[in-house]
Design a protein around this motif. Structure first.
Motif, PDB file in Angstrom:
ATOM      1  N   ASP A  18      50.668  -1.418   4.671  1.00  0.00           N
ATOM      2  CA  ASP A  18      49.392  -2.129   4.597  1.00  0.00           C
ATOM      3  C   ASP A  18      49.098  -2.553   3.164  1.00  0.00           C
ATOM      4  O   ASP A  18      49.452  -1.855   2.199  1.00  0.00           O
ATOM      5  CB  ASP A  18      48.255  -1.233   5.089  1.00  0.00           C
ATOM      6  CG  ASP A  18      48.386  -0.906   6.569  1.00  0.00           C
ATOM      7  OD1 ASP A  18      49.149  -1.607   7.261  1.00  0.00           O
ATOM      8  OD2 ASP A  18      47.729   0.048   7.021  1.00  0.00           O
ATOM      9  N   ASP A  35      43.034   1.963  13.142  1.00  0.00           N
ATOM     10  CA  ASP A  35      42.787   1.882  11.704  1.00  0.00           C
ATOM     11  C   ASP A  35      43.255   3.173  11.043  1.00  0.00           C
ATOM     12  O   ASP A  35      43.451   4.203  11.705  1.00  0.00           O
ATOM     13  CB  ASP A  35      41.293   1.666  11.429  1.00  0.00           C
ATOM     14  CG  ASP A  35      40.828   0.273  11.851  1.00  0.00           C
ATOM     15  OD1 ASP A  35      41.673  -0.652  11.857  1.00  0.00           O
ATOM     16  OD2 ASP A  35      39.636   0.128  12.196  1.00  0.00           O
ATOM     17  N   PHE A  36      43.405   3.120   9.742  1.00  0.00           N
ATOM     18  CA  PHE A  36      43.877   4.283   8.991  1.00  0.00           C
ATOM     19  C   PHE A  36      42.932   5.471   9.175  1.00  0.00           C
ATOM     20  O   PHE A  36      41.711   5.358   9.022  1.00  0.00           O
ATOM     21  CB  PHE A  36      43.988   3.927   7.501  1.00  0.00           C
ATOM     22  CG  PHE A  36      44.422   5.080   6.644  1.00  0.00           C
ATOM     23  CD1 PHE A  36      45.733   5.542   6.683  1.00  0.00           C
ATOM     24  CD2 PHE A  36      43.503   5.723   5.810  1.00  0.00           C
ATOM     25  CE1 PHE A  36      46.123   6.615   5.899  1.00  0.00           C
ATOM     26  CE2 PHE A  36      43.896   6.797   5.017  1.00  0.00           C
ATOM     27  CZ  PHE A  36      45.212   7.247   5.065  1.00  0.00           C
ATOM     28  N   ASP A  37      43.541   6.600   9.572  1.00  0.00           N
ATOM     29  CA  ASP A  37      42.833   7.873   9.727  1.00  0.00           C
ATOM     30  C   ASP A  37      41.705   7.790  10.755  1.00  0.00           C
ATOM     31  O   ASP A  37      40.707   8.509  10.661  1.00  0.00           O
ATOM     32  CB  ASP A  37      42.278   8.342   8.373  1.00  0.00           C
ATOM     33  CG  ASP A  37      41.949   9.833   8.368  1.00  0.00           C
ATOM     34  OD1 ASP A  37      42.569  10.571   9.171  1.00  0.00           O
ATOM     35  OD2 ASP A  37      41.075  10.248   7.587  1.00  0.00           O
ATOM     36  N   ASN A  42      45.926  -3.041   1.937  1.00  0.00           N
ATOM     37  CA  ASN A  42      44.682  -2.487   1.392  1.00  0.00           C
ATOM     38  C   ASN A  42      44.461  -1.020   1.721  1.00  0.00           C
ATOM     39  O   ASN A  42      43.496  -0.413   1.239  1.00  0.00           O
ATOM     40  CB  ASN A  42      43.487  -3.297   1.904  1.00  0.00           C
ATOM     41  CG  ASN A  42      43.587  -4.763   1.507  1.00  0.00           C
ATOM     42  OD1 ASN A  42      43.941  -5.077   0.365  1.00  0.00           O
ATOM     43  ND2 ASN A  42      43.280  -5.649   2.441  1.00  0.00           N
ATOM     44  N   THR A  43      45.312  -0.433   2.576  1.00  0.00           N
ATOM     45  CA  THR A  43      45.176   0.983   2.928  1.00  0.00           C
ATOM     46  C   THR A  43      46.536   1.643   2.864  1.00  0.00           C
ATOM     47  O   THR A  43      47.569   0.965   2.952  1.00  0.00           O
ATOM     48  CB  THR A  43      44.602   1.156   4.353  1.00  0.00           C
ATOM     49  OG1 THR A  43      45.456   0.481   5.281  1.00  0.00           O
ATOM     50  CG2 THR A  43      43.190   0.598   4.448  1.00  0.00           C
ATOM     51  N   GLU A  94      50.147  -0.023   9.789  1.00  0.00           N
ATOM     52  CA  GLU A  94      49.485  -0.083  11.092  1.00  0.00           C
ATOM     53  C   GLU A  94      50.471   0.068  12.253  1.00  0.00           C
ATOM     54  O   GLU A  94      50.132   0.610  13.306  1.00  0.00           O
ATOM     55  CB  GLU A  94      48.723  -1.401  11.218  1.00  0.00           C
ATOM     56  CG  GLU A  94      47.917  -1.505  12.502  1.00  0.00           C
ATOM     57  CD  GLU A  94      47.167  -2.820  12.594  1.00  0.00           C
ATOM     58  OE1 GLU A  94      45.942  -2.801  12.367  1.00  0.00           O
ATOM     59  OE2 GLU A  94      47.814  -3.852  12.879  1.00  0.00           O
TER      60      GLU A  94
END
Length: 301
Positions: free
Chosen positions: A275, A188-190, A277-278, A282
Motif C-alpha cells: 500500500d 482496510d488495514f487493521d 499510504n498504509t 490490501e
C-alpha cells in the motif's frame, strides 16, 4: 432260332428323395443322389414335408437358406421374422448378432426391433451408454437419452441424478457451484468491518447460496504480514466472523457456514503490491468464500 425278347422293366421308387432304378440285365439297384432342385441343402422331399419352396433356396426371403433356418438357427423358413420383433431373421443373424428366436435378446425390456429402429440402442447390451440405468428405464421411466450417460450435460450421470433426486433432463438441476463462484472481499488495514464495496460482493454471494441449497460455504480470512502472528490470527478470525454475520443477517443459516481465521496470508505481497499510504498490502487483507458441496456425487466424477 427262337428269338428271346427281353423287356426292359424300369421301376422307380421315390423314398426320401432317393431314386432307386432297376435296369436292363442287372439285379443290382442303381442309387441316385437325392433331388435338391434349389440347392439349399434340403431335398425336395424334405421341402415338400416342410411346406417350403423346393425351387427357392430361401422360401421366406429373409436372407437365410431354408436349410440354415432348419438345421442351424432353428428359425421358421416360412416366416421372415420368426420372433416377430420387427427384424427379419437374416438381419438378426448376419447384421445385429441378435437372437432370431427371442424378441428381446439382451432382456432389457425393449424389443430388438425397437432398439435398432426406434432408439438406436444396442440390442445386445441392457445399458447402451453405461450410465447405470437400463435402456428400458431410460426410455420408459425417466425419459432420458439411453445413448448419453449424461442426458442434460450437467456433469452428473443420469443414474447419479436419479439417485440424488434431481432432474436428469434439466442441465440447471442440481445447481452446482464451482470453486471460483464466490467473490473475495478485502479489508482496510487493521480492520474487520465490512466496507461498502465488500457488502455488494457478499450480497452476490448470498443470492448464489440461496439458489444452491445443496452447498455450504467456508470462509477463510487472512491478514497481511504486518504485526505479530497471534495478533493477526485473532484479527483474521474477527474478519471471518464479520462475513458470517453478514451472511446470517441476510438469510443464510449459520449451520451452512464454516468460518476460519488463518492469520497471515501464506504468500507475502511483493514490494510493488504494498500500500502507498498504509503498512502492508490490501491483497492479503481478505476473506475468501469457498463452496462446499453436500451432494452425494461430485460433478464429473
Amino acid at each position: 432260332m427262337k428269338r428271346i425278347i427281353h423287356l426292359l422293366v424300369l421301376t422307380l421308387f421315390l423314398v426320401g428323395g432317393t431314386v432307386v432304378q432297376y435296369g436292363c440285365g442287372s439285379d443290382e439297384p442303381v442309387v441316385e443322389e437325392p433331388v435338391d432342385t434349389d440347392g439349399d441343402g434340403l431335398t425336395d422331399a424334405e421341402e415338400a414335408e416342410l411346406g417350403t419352396d423346393s425351387n427357392s433356396a430361401d422360401s421366406d426371403g429373409d436372407g437365410l437358406t431354408d436349410a440354415d433356418e432348419i438345421n442351424v438357427h432353428e428359425t421358421d423358413p416360412l416366416n421372415a421374422d420368426t420372433d416377430g420383433d420387427g427384424l427379419n431373421d437374416g438381419d438378426e443373424v448376419n447384421s445385429y448378432n441378435t437372437d432370431p428366436n427371442n424378441t428381446d435378446s439382451d432382456g432389457d425390456g425393449l424389443t430388438d426391433g425397437d432398439e435398432i429402429n426406434n432408439y438406436e440402442t444396442d440390442p445386445n447390451n441392457t445399458d447402451s451408454d453405461g450410465d447405470g440405468l437400463s435402456d428400458y428405464d431410460e426410455v420408459m421411466t425417466h425419459d432420458t437419452n439411453p445413448n448419453n450417460a449424461d442426458s442434460d450435460g450437467d456433469g452428473f450421470t443420469d443414474s447419479q441424478e436419479i439417485d440424488m433426486g434431481t432432474n436428469a433432463t434439466d442441465g440447471s438441476d442440481p445447481v452446482y457451484l464451482d470453486e471460483d463462484t464466490f467473490s473475495t472481499i478485502n479489508f482496510d488495514f487493521d480492520r474487520s468491518t465490512i466496507r461498502s464495496d465488500a457488502s455488494e460482493a457478499l450480497m452476490s454471494n448470498v443470492e448464489t447460496l440461496k439458489e444452491a441449497p445443496a452447498f455450504r460455504v467456508r470462509v477463510d480470512a487472512y491478514t497481511d504480514h504486518v504485526g505479530g502472528d497471534q495478533y493477526n490470527l485473532r484479527l483474521s478470525l474477527r474478519r471471518a466472523n464479520a462475513v458470517v454475520d453478514y451472511y446470517t443477517s441476510n438469510g443464510i443459516s449459520e449451520d451452512r457456514i464454516e468460518p476460519r481465521g488463518l492469520g497471515k496470508a501464506p504468500v507475502e505481497c511483493s514490494e510493488s503490491e504494498m500500500d502507498a499510504n498504509t503498512p502492508g498490502c490490501e491483497r492479503n487483507r481478505r476473506a475468501e468464500s469457498h463452496p462446499i458441496s453436500t451432494l452425494k456425487y461430485q460433478k464429473g466424477m
